[in-house]
Motif scaffolding. Structure first.
Motif, PDB file in Angstrom:
ATOM      1  N   ALA A 274       1.188  -1.306   0.161  1.00 59.83           N
ATOM      2  CA  ALA A 274       0.182   0.104  -0.507  1.00 59.83           C
ATOM      3  C   ALA A 274       0.735   1.307   0.200  1.00 59.83           C
ATOM      4  N   VAL A 277       2.175   1.075  -3.393  1.00 65.25           N
ATOM      5  CA  VAL A 277       0.993   2.127  -4.729  1.00 65.25           C
ATOM      6  C   VAL A 277       0.688   3.635  -3.871  1.00 65.25           C
ATOM      7  N   LEU A 284      -1.453  -0.457  -7.841  1.00 66.36           N
ATOM      8  CA  LEU A 284      -2.829  -1.732  -7.726  1.00 66.36           C
ATOM      9  C   LEU A 284      -2.856  -2.866  -8.472  1.00 66.36           C
ATOM     10  N   THR A 288      -2.322  -6.636  -6.131  1.00 68.86           N
ATOM     11  CA  THR A 288      -3.997  -7.480  -5.871  1.00 68.86           C
ATOM     12  C   THR A 288      -2.957  -9.008  -6.357  1.00 68.86           C
TER      13      THR A 288
END
Length: 586
Positions: A274, A277, A284, A288
């Motif tokens: 995170a 990102v 992202l 994922t």
């Protein structure tokens, strides 16, 4: 713990090589299975990669048309994966079932050819375990062992390679908790192996106890031991439950621990990813995809410990089966003489025989039987009478001396040809759970129904058989439980006569029947003996007084020979036996 139940090495190269030999008839299917495993491992990381591409290049850019195309591609990929997974699972199971079918056939054929001495020294329960339980365990080697482990390892390597290729930093974060998972997996593997061994021992004990007590239920009830035996069963059953609950405990602890470790890895990945990102250092879609990779990576690791134990148990079962297959304890069948026109002259020359070592049960036995004559063997239990007839049919081989039939050493005869000319009727008649016809012919297609009817008529068994429901198709149940002792004996006479033997052997054929049935059986015996060489073992001396020669045995030696009248005049051992039985009758 029973030594037999202990597990051995997982990678026993010698055992695996032997196991692979059974795959030879299915080489094409085996190579196809390897191809499917490789293909499935290559397809597994495709879905996260497609999702990564979809998020980064279509969702983030609001490309609805491209999103639709990617969804269609992912649905198609899922369909392909499902098909490959189906054929992978089915083919591994198909391969395993065909191989264990072949092994079971080879094993049973091998058991059919082993000598009786092998069965004297080997518990039946152990052979049943080899033929059924161990081979069933072996099937798991193919359905859940070798193929599954190979697929899991390949899948782990492919996923790991793809992860490092995409982002080595996220990969290292994802693997931060891997050492802890590997340690817990190793501990689980060792504990579950120990638990499996205890379960197998408990199952073996439970099966043996139940089988033995169902067979001997009459003794249990005669001596009012129901309560005592129930307590024993309850204790064995309790041990069985304890062993199984122990394995359940290990599973219930390990899998939640593995899930927690996997969740911790996911949490660390999300926290680190995170930040990347937000700083636009990581996309992202990449984050994922890595979250999906973690699940795919840890799942086979969690399963592989259990599968290694499955493989280990399978390899141990294979080793036991191969040791049984490698047993050379069979009668050599090197003779070629067929004896189509056997007359039935029998000669024992200085025969010595021992079941174990040099504990001889027959010592320097010599006697002659002319074709068509009847001789009787008498003596106390353990004198060696049954051993003589066992040697004549080569159920056992002698240690010293020679046995001749029509002047040919019995080792010169082809084994099946020899035994087909010798009809044996034992005191304890064994009948299979099948029809009377099948018990007589034993599935031999060369024996016609007309021949069976003729033999049944000859020994006086046809009338009682045809009065039974279904006649010759009547099912006698296990061990002939629905028939009387005399009826079972008469059926055994028919079974011996359908082969038209030249030598008839009767081992105390009337010792377990009443006087009325004995008269009926004696009439059948006289018809069977007509024109054939006969060797009769009998406790009741009244049944063998017409024999051409009576041989009196004691402690493995011949003490007296002669006719009934000649032996009575000698005032020896036969006279003592005769007078003892005469007193019993009086």
């Amino acid at each position: 713990m029973n030594k037999e139940e202990k597990s051995g090495r997982i990678f026993d190269i010698a055992v695996i090589k032997r196991l692979l030999l059974f795959m030879r008839p299915y080489r094409m299917q085996f190579f196809l299975l390897i191809f499917l495993i490789i293909l499935l491992a290559a397809l597994v990381p495709a879905t996260p990669l497609l999702i990564q591409h979809t998020i980064d290049h279509h969702i983030m850019e609001a490309n609805y048309r491209g999103l639709t195309v990617m969804v269609c591609i992912m649905v198609g990929l899922l369909l392909v994966q499902s098909i490959v997974q189906y054929y992978n699972t089915y083919l591994s199971g198909w391969l395993g079932q065909n191989i264990i079918r072949d092994i079971r056939i080879d094993l049973f054929r091998h058991l059919l050819n082993l000598r009786l001495k092998f069965y004297d020294n080997t518990p039946i329960g152990r052979l049943v375990t080899r033929t059924i339980s161990d081979i069933e365990t072996l099937s798991d080697v193919f359905s859940e062992g070798l193929a599954a482990i190979a697929g899991d390892i390949l899948q782990i390597l492919v996923i790991l390679g793809v992860m490092f290729y995409i982002d080595w930093r996220l990969t290292l974060v994802s693997l931060a908790m891997l050492p802890l998972l590997l340690i817990s997996t190793y501990i689980f593997k060792e504990k579950i192996k120990e638990s499996f061994n205890e379960v197998r021992t408990a199952v073996s004990n439970l099966n043996s106890f139940v089988q033995e007590h169902i067979t001997g239920m009459s003794i249990v009830q005669i001596f009012n031991s129901e309560e005592a035996e129930f307590k024993k069963f309850n204790e064995i059953n309790r041990e069985h439950k304890r062993a199984n609950l122990k394995s359940v405990l290990y599973y219930s602890v390990y899998f939640p621990v593995a899930e927690v470790i996997s969740a911790a890895c996911t949490g660390m990945l999300v926290w680190y990813g995170a930040r990347g990102v937000l700083s636009e250092d990581i996309t992202l879609g990449t984050l994922t995809a890595f979250i999906m990779f973690i699940s795919m990576f840890f799942r086979p690791i969690r399963m592989i410990a259990d599968r290694f134990n499955t493989l280990q148990l399978g390899i141990v079962s294979t080793d036991r089966i191969l040791k049984l297959l490698d047993s050379k304890d069979y009668i050599p069948n090197e003779g070629t003489y067929q004896a189509q026109d056997m007359k039935g002259e029998v000669n024992f020359k200085n025969v010595w025989f021992a079941y174990n070592g040099e504990e001889y049960v027959l010592k320097n036995i010599s006697f002659d039987v002319k074709a068509g004559e009847t001789i009787a063997l008498v003596g106390a239990t353990g004198a060696g009478k049954s051993s003589i007839i066992n040697l004549l049919s080569r159920f056992y081989d002698i240690n010293k001396g020679h046995i001749y039939i029509d002047g040919h050493d019995i080792q010169e005869y082809e084994l099946n040809a020899l035994r087909s000319k010798i009809g044996v009727v034992l005191q304890d008649v064994f009948l299979f759970s099948d029809t009377i016809m099948q018990n007589i012919t034993l599935g031999d297609p060369t024996i016609t129904r007309e021949k069976v009817l003729e033999a049944a008529e000859l020994v006086g068994a046809r009338k009682f058989i045809e009065r039974l429901p279904g006649g010759f198709e009547y099912n006698v149940m296990e061990r002939g439980a629905t028939l009387s002792v005399g009826q079972r004996q008469l059926i055994s006479f028919v079974r011996a006569m359908v082969y038209d033997p030249r030598i008839i052997v009767l081992d105390e054929a009337t010792s377990s029947v009443d006087t009325e049935t004995e008269e009926l059986i004696q009439q059948a015996i006289e018809k069977m003996m007509k024109g054939r060489t006969s060797i009769v073992i009998a406790h009741r001396l009244s049944t063998i007084q017409k024999a051409n020669k009576i041989i009196v045995m004691d402690k493995g030696e011949i003490k007296e020979q002669g006719t009934h009248e000649e032996l009575l005049q000698q005032e020896g051992l036969y006279t003592q036996l005769y007078r003892m039985q005469y007193k019993e009758v009086v």
